[in-house]
Motif scaffolding. Sequence first.
Motif, PDB file in Angstrom:
ATOM      1  N   THR A  54      14.213   2.724 -17.677  1.00  0.00           N
ATOM      2  CA  THR A  54      13.194   3.314 -18.548  1.00  0.00           C
ATOM      3  C   THR A  54      11.845   2.709 -18.164  1.00  0.00           C
ATOM      4  O   THR A  54      11.778   1.714 -17.442  1.00  0.00           O
ATOM      5  CB  THR A  54      13.479   3.013 -20.036  1.00  0.00           C
ATOM      6  N   ARG A  55      10.780   3.289 -18.675  1.00  0.00           N
ATOM      7  CA  ARG A  55       9.457   2.742 -18.394  1.00  0.00           C
ATOM      8  C   ARG A  55       9.291   1.351 -18.988  1.00  0.00           C
ATOM      9  O   ARG A  55       8.653   0.485 -18.404  1.00  0.00           O
ATOM     10  CB  ARG A  55       8.378   3.670 -18.951  1.00  0.00           C
ATOM     11  N   GLU A  56       9.890   1.132 -20.159  1.00  0.00           N
ATOM     12  CA  GLU A  56       9.797  -0.187 -20.791  1.00  0.00           C
ATOM     13  C   GLU A  56      10.520  -1.245 -19.965  1.00  0.00           C
ATOM     14  O   GLU A  56       9.993  -2.327 -19.711  1.00  0.00           O
ATOM     15  CB  GLU A  56      10.378  -0.167 -22.210  1.00  0.00           C
ATOM     16  N   LEU A  57      11.743  -0.915 -19.531  1.00  0.00           N
ATOM     17  CA  LEU A  57      12.527  -1.869 -18.760  1.00  0.00           C
ATOM     18  C   LEU A  57      11.892  -2.137 -17.399  1.00  0.00           C
ATOM     19  O   LEU A  57      11.861  -3.291 -16.942  1.00  0.00           O
ATOM     20  CB  LEU A  57      13.960  -1.365 -18.579  1.00  0.00           C
ATOM     21  N   ASP A  58      11.358  -1.111 -16.755  1.00  0.00           N
ATOM     22  CA  ASP A  58      10.686  -1.322 -15.477  1.00  0.00           C
ATOM     23  C   ASP A  58       9.478  -2.242 -15.634  1.00  0.00           C
ATOM     24  O   ASP A  58       9.237  -3.114 -14.801  1.00  0.00           O
ATOM     25  CB  ASP A  58      10.241   0.018 -14.883  1.00  0.00           C
ATOM     26  N   GLY A  59       8.729  -2.035 -16.698  1.00  0.00           N
ATOM     27  CA  GLY A  59       7.572  -2.892 -16.951  1.00  0.00           C
ATOM     28  C   GLY A  59       7.970  -4.329 -17.233  1.00  0.00           C
ATOM     29  O   GLY A  59       7.361  -5.267 -16.712  1.00  0.00           O
ATOM     30  N   GLU A  60       9.005  -4.521 -18.053  1.00  0.00           N
ATOM     31  CA  GLU A  60       9.466  -5.874 -18.356  1.00  0.00           C
ATOM     32  C   GLU A  60      10.001  -6.564 -17.107  1.00  0.00           C
ATOM     33  O   GLU A  60       9.717  -7.748 -16.870  1.00  0.00           O
ATOM     34  CB  GLU A  60      10.538  -5.835 -19.443  1.00  0.00           C
ATOM     35  N   ARG A  61      10.756  -5.844 -16.310  1.00  0.00           N
ATOM     36  CA  ARG A  61      11.330  -6.416 -15.082  1.00  0.00           C
ATOM     37  C   ARG A  61      10.219  -6.850 -14.122  1.00  0.00           C
ATOM     38  O   ARG A  61      10.237  -7.970 -13.600  1.00  0.00           O
ATOM     39  CB  ARG A  61      12.235  -5.398 -14.402  1.00  0.00           C
ATOM     40  N   ALA A  62       9.258  -5.998 -13.898  1.00  0.00           N
ATOM     41  CA  ALA A  62       8.167  -6.326 -12.982  1.00  0.00           C
ATOM     42  C   ALA A  62       7.324  -7.483 -13.513  1.00  0.00           C
ATOM     43  O   ALA A  62       6.908  -8.369 -12.753  1.00  0.00           O
ATOM     44  CB  ALA A  62       7.284  -5.101 -12.758  1.00  0.00           C
TER      45      ALA A  62
END
Length: 153
Positions: A54-62
């Motif tokens: 998801t966009r949230e998970l991608d942002g948190e991961r990065a």
Amino acid sequence: LPAPLYINEKSQEKYNVCFWRSKSMRRETQRDLLFLLRRLALHLTATSWNLEATRELDGERALILAACAAIADAIARCHAVDDISPFSLFYHPPNFDNTKGILLHPKAQPFGFDVRYFAADTSRYLLTDPALVTCRSQVLDYFRSIRAKVPNQ
């Protein structure tokens, strides 16, 4: 983990002291911290890739990986008090001539990352937690302050 603060030599205020540069560090502590950060990043990537994207998970991961990179950068820039690592001397050459017997090339210059693309990419992520937005700002400020000290290459 506390994010490293940007480097500002003009400010000598006590509240503007970075946690990672505030005390002297031994080489074994530096090595262990870098090893543990690497292990943390490996666990993060292994677990986060098993979740639905998801966009949230991608942002948190990065953002978490960028924070780990900023902490690793701050640790690698510290010169150990007991035995200076050749990697630290190469990564962040000192301003003094006495390098405890380790010879550096006379034109050795500090190294840094450019975060233009990271700033552009993370601006498109959906960061709903204020702590993540604060972390993004701290990581960008830190790497931009490093980039300001590094000559263009």
